[in-house]
Design an enzyme around this catalytic site. Structure first.
Site, PDB file in Angstrom:
ATOM      1  N   ARG A  41       0.829  -1.210   0.000  1.00 58.35           N
ATOM      2  CA  ARG A  41       0.000   0.000   0.000  1.00 58.35           C
ATOM      3  C   ARG A  41       0.872   1.273   0.000  1.00 58.35           C
ATOM      4  O   ARG A  41       0.546   2.266   0.644  1.00 58.35           O
ATOM      5  CB  ARG A  41      -0.935   0.030   1.230  1.00 58.35           C
ATOM      6  CG  ARG A  41      -1.976  -1.075   1.286  1.00 58.35           C
ATOM      7  CD  ARG A  41      -2.987  -0.993   0.159  1.00 58.35           C
ATOM      8  NE  ARG A  41      -4.090  -1.940   0.337  1.00 58.35           N
ATOM      9  CZ  ARG A  41      -4.073  -3.211  -0.069  1.00 58.35           C
ATOM     10  NH1 ARG A  41      -3.009  -3.707  -0.676  1.00 58.35           N
ATOM     11  NH2 ARG A  41      -5.121  -3.984   0.121  1.00 58.35           N
ATOM     12  N   SER A  97     -10.633  -0.848   3.184  1.00 56.52           N
ATOM     13  CA  SER A  97      -9.911  -1.073   4.443  1.00 56.52           C
ATOM     14  C   SER A  97      -9.480   0.269   5.021  1.00 56.52           C
ATOM     15  O   SER A  97      -8.815   1.043   4.339  1.00 56.52           O
ATOM     16  CB  SER A  97      -8.656  -1.917   4.209  1.00 56.52           C
ATOM     17  OG  SER A  97      -8.975  -3.185   3.717  1.00 56.52           O
ATOM     18  N   GLU A 114      -5.098   3.566   6.306  1.00 65.81           N
ATOM     19  CA  GLU A 114      -4.765   3.411   4.884  1.00 65.81           C
ATOM     20  C   GLU A 114      -5.140   4.666   4.082  1.00 65.81           C
ATOM     21  O   GLU A 114      -4.340   5.133   3.260  1.00 65.81           O
ATOM     22  CB  GLU A 114      -5.468   2.165   4.331  1.00 65.81           C
ATOM     23  CG  GLU A 114      -4.902   1.682   3.022  1.00 65.81           C
ATOM     24  CD  GLU A 114      -5.651   0.486   2.441  1.00 65.81           C
ATOM     25  OE1 GLU A 114      -5.452  -0.622   2.960  1.00 65.81           O
ATOM     26  OE2 GLU A 114      -6.410   0.669   1.482  1.00 65.81           O
TER      27      GLU A 114
END
Ligand code: EPU
Length: 342
Positions: A168, A242, A338
């Site tokens: 990520r 998420s 995130e």
């Protein structure tokens, strides 16, 4: 300066972020031509004002109004660039919807992106956080990215190796990439395609359908069905997928946690570290389905925070902080968000 005359002021962003937060931009420009970026960065005022490059708005959380200029990337186009002995090369402009692009590749017989079906957002945003799901990350199939470099006011091609991809993460989230705006993304998809069923949940779902040799479209349909079951559709209920990354801890810390919590969900990484399931940690702290104001934890997946209607960014942040504090107290692990907070 026709490109700048299209700038709009006091612009509502609620429909441009999947959390559905009612923030506003001081100034807003829908970018449909690369030329517009040259115009913005050649302008004495806009070149130095703060800017937010916006794609599908699926990985950010507005905690306040944005006082600068929003550049809403809406460049369009997708094409088969070329094929060589081993790969098909396909390209999407930054503003293309990611899932529609994946479907387009499959319809045209270019397999390899199917595990990444139904991820919200745009093609241009995909490399920024190196989107990943069901055993594939975009870095595994990305060939190159065309960028506009605001520092030099020029465009150039960056190969995957220059993008510093991590879990990520990429150069586009780091200080070294702060002047780079993604214009288009090119993928190298193997001609000798094999389904990637390394992710157990996907392999099981394919096996249940008695698909001995699933096609890429069948894999895509299976991923879509799993995602629909577990993840809220942003069109129905505001969310950014998420909300936390899965934390990575040392092998020793994981072993110590396992002594205390034998059912801890963990995945060993190639370097010996362990990735923990943030959803499991949050779930175990009793947060699944709980709310704080108009922000809530999705009942089917504790990793996803949702806007139950009219939530402010501050409410979502308050919920996130409360979850972080509980997980930290119980497991000694800090969950990192995130989405990018604006
Ligand atoms: N779990 C729970 N309770 C929950 C949620 C999960 O116990 O409420 C457990 C599950 O049973 C499972 C484990 O936690 O054992 C992991 O859950 P899951 O397989 O659903 O995947 P994830 O780790 O929660 C990651 C990505 C998703 C991606 C899926 C599939 C991150 C932060 N999330 O989720 O990505 O779709 O794997 O590959 O890496 C996103 O980034 O927005 C996203 C949705």
């Amino acid at each position: 300066m026709s490109s700048l005359s299209a700038i709009q002021y006091d612009f509502p962003l609620q429909t441009l972020n999947t959390f559905g937060i009612a923030a506003k931009a001081h100034a807003y420009l829908r970018v449909t031509e690369t030329e517009q970026l040259f115009g913005v960065y050649a302008d004495a005022i806009w070149a130095t004002s703060s800017k937010l490059v916006l794609g599908g708005g699926s990985n950010l959380l507005f905690t306040q109004d944005f006082a600068g200029l929003v550049l809403h990337m809406d460049l369009r186009g997708r094409e088969h660039v070329r094929s060589d002995a081993t790969h098909h090369f396909v390209r999407a402009a930054a503003g293309e919807n990611w899932h529609a692009f994946v479907q387009w590749t499959l319809v045209h017989g270019y397999a390899g992106l199917e595990n990444l079906s139904l991820i919200p957002g745009t093609a241009g945003a995909a490399p920024i956080q190196n989107i990943g799901a069901y055993g594939i990350e975009i870095k595994d199939v990305l060939h190159s990215v065309t960028v506009f470099d605001a520092a030099t006011r020029s465009t150039r091609e960056m190969l995957a190796a220059e993008c510093r991809f991590g879990y990520r993460d990429s150069i586009f989230k780091q200080p070294a990439g702060r002047d780079l705006i993604v214009l288009d993304v090119t993928f190298a998809l193997p001609r000798a395609w094999q389904p990637n069923l390394r992710y157990a949940e996907l392999a099981n779902a394919v096996a249940q359908q008695n698909l001995a040799a699933p096609t890429a479209q069948q894999v895509a349909d299976t991923v879509i069905a799993i995602r629909r079951r577990k993840l809220p559709d942003p069109a129905q209920i505001g969310n950014a997928g998420s909300f936390f990354k899965n934390p990575v801890v040392s092998g020793a810390q994981c072993a110590a946690l396992l002594e205390q919590f034998p059912t801890l969900v963990h995945h060993r990484q190639p370097d010996g570290s362990e990735k923990l399931a943030a959803g499991w940690l949050i779930d175990q702290c009793g947060w699944k389905g709980r709310t704080l104001g108009a922000a809530g934890v999705y009942p089917q997946q504790a990793l996803v925070l949702v806007n139950q209607g009219g939530a402010t960014g501050a409410e979502v942040v308050a919920l996130a902080r409360a979850i972080q504090a509980d997980v930290q107290a119980r497991y000694g692990v800090l969950l990192e968000p995130e989405p990018v907070f604006i």
